[in-house]
Design an enzyme around this catalytic site. Structure first.
Site, PDB file in Angstrom:
ATOM      1  N   GLY A   1       5.170  -0.858   2.833  1.00 44.47           N
ATOM      2  CA  GLY A   1       4.040  -0.128   2.335  1.00 44.47           C
ATOM      3  C   GLY A   1       5.158   1.061   2.435  1.00 44.47           C
TER       4      GLY A   1
ATOM      5  N   HIS B   1       0.929  -1.326  -0.282  1.00 46.06           N
ATOM      6  CA  HIS B   1      -0.092   0.024   0.454  1.00 46.06           C
ATOM      7  C   HIS B   1       0.758   1.495   0.005  1.00 46.06           C
ATOM      8  CE1 HIS B   1       0.762   0.621   4.273  1.00 46.06           C
ATOM      9  NE2 HIS B   1       1.166  -0.713   4.446  1.00 46.06           N
ATOM     10  N   ASP B   2       0.075   1.913  -0.932  1.00 45.17           N
ATOM     11  CA  ASP B   2       1.175   3.742  -0.886  1.00 45.17           C
ATOM     12  C   ASP B   2       2.518   3.652  -1.166  1.00 45.17           C
ATOM     13  OD1 ASP B   2      -0.953   4.904   0.418  1.00 45.17           O
ATOM     14  OD2 ASP B   2      -0.882   3.086   2.362  1.00 45.17           O
TER      15      ASP B   2
END
Length: 188
Positions: A69, A51-52
């Site tokens: 992440g 994520h991100d």
């Protein structure tokens, strides 16, 4: 574990080759809310983008390479098989991460890194040559690398000497901007 149905996104650019069992995760509300993948990347089998993350253009994540992440990967970076990058770490453009490496600090542009708790192993001169860097550009990058990472100078002093001795050129500016904006610290 963080995702709870928020309106977050995953944007994948054009001409990416995403092989079997690769995972690309959406952003989280606790991060930027966006995972972004550029163009013309190769994600080999079992590679992972958490994520991100932000992945540039023309990158290669070999088999089972994993980004935790909030990782940022610059254009033309190559991550060898079974390499792993710790969260909030940056990989500079044209960097080369050797297979099986564990990266816990930022890897500057143009550099190669290897090992468990990766260390710099030199410059990615093969990649730079393949991407059209001139002999003069390579010379400046090599001299900058020597001052930053192989001299006994402190980082601030090395940056100042590079600016005075080598001047400001796009390839040097990219390196110095990356180095001066590191929050996790630099792989040495």
């Amino acid at each position: 574990l963080k995702y709870a149905g928020e309106a977050t996104r995953l944007i994948i650019g054009d001409d990416n080759l995403i092989r079997e069992f690769t995972t690309l995760h959406i952003g989280t509300s606790g991060g930027s809310g966006l995972t972004k993948v550029g163009n013309k990347n190769l994600f080999m089998a079992y590679s992972h983008v958490a994520h991100d993350c932000v992945v540039g253009n023309n990158c290669v994540l070999a088999n089972s390479a994993a980004l935790a992440g909030h990782v940022e990967v610059g254009d033309h970076a190559i991550l060898g098989g079974l390499s792993a990058v710790h969260q909030f770490t940056r990989i500079g453009k044209h960097a080369f991460i050797a297979a099986g490496s564990v990266v816990v600090m930022d890897v500057p542009p143009y550099c190669t890194a290897q090992g468990d708790r990766a260390e710099l192993a030199g410059l990615n001169t093969v990649g730079l040559t393949r991407h059209g860097y001139s002999e003069e550009q390579l010379r400046r990058i090599k001299e900058s690398y020597q001052l930053l990472f192989r001299s006994k100078l402190g980082l601030t002093e090395a940056v100042a000497r590079i600016k005075i001795e080598l001047g400001i050129h796009p390839e040097i500016e990219a390196l110095l901007d990356f180095v001066s904006s590191s929050k996790r610290g630099l792989t040495r």
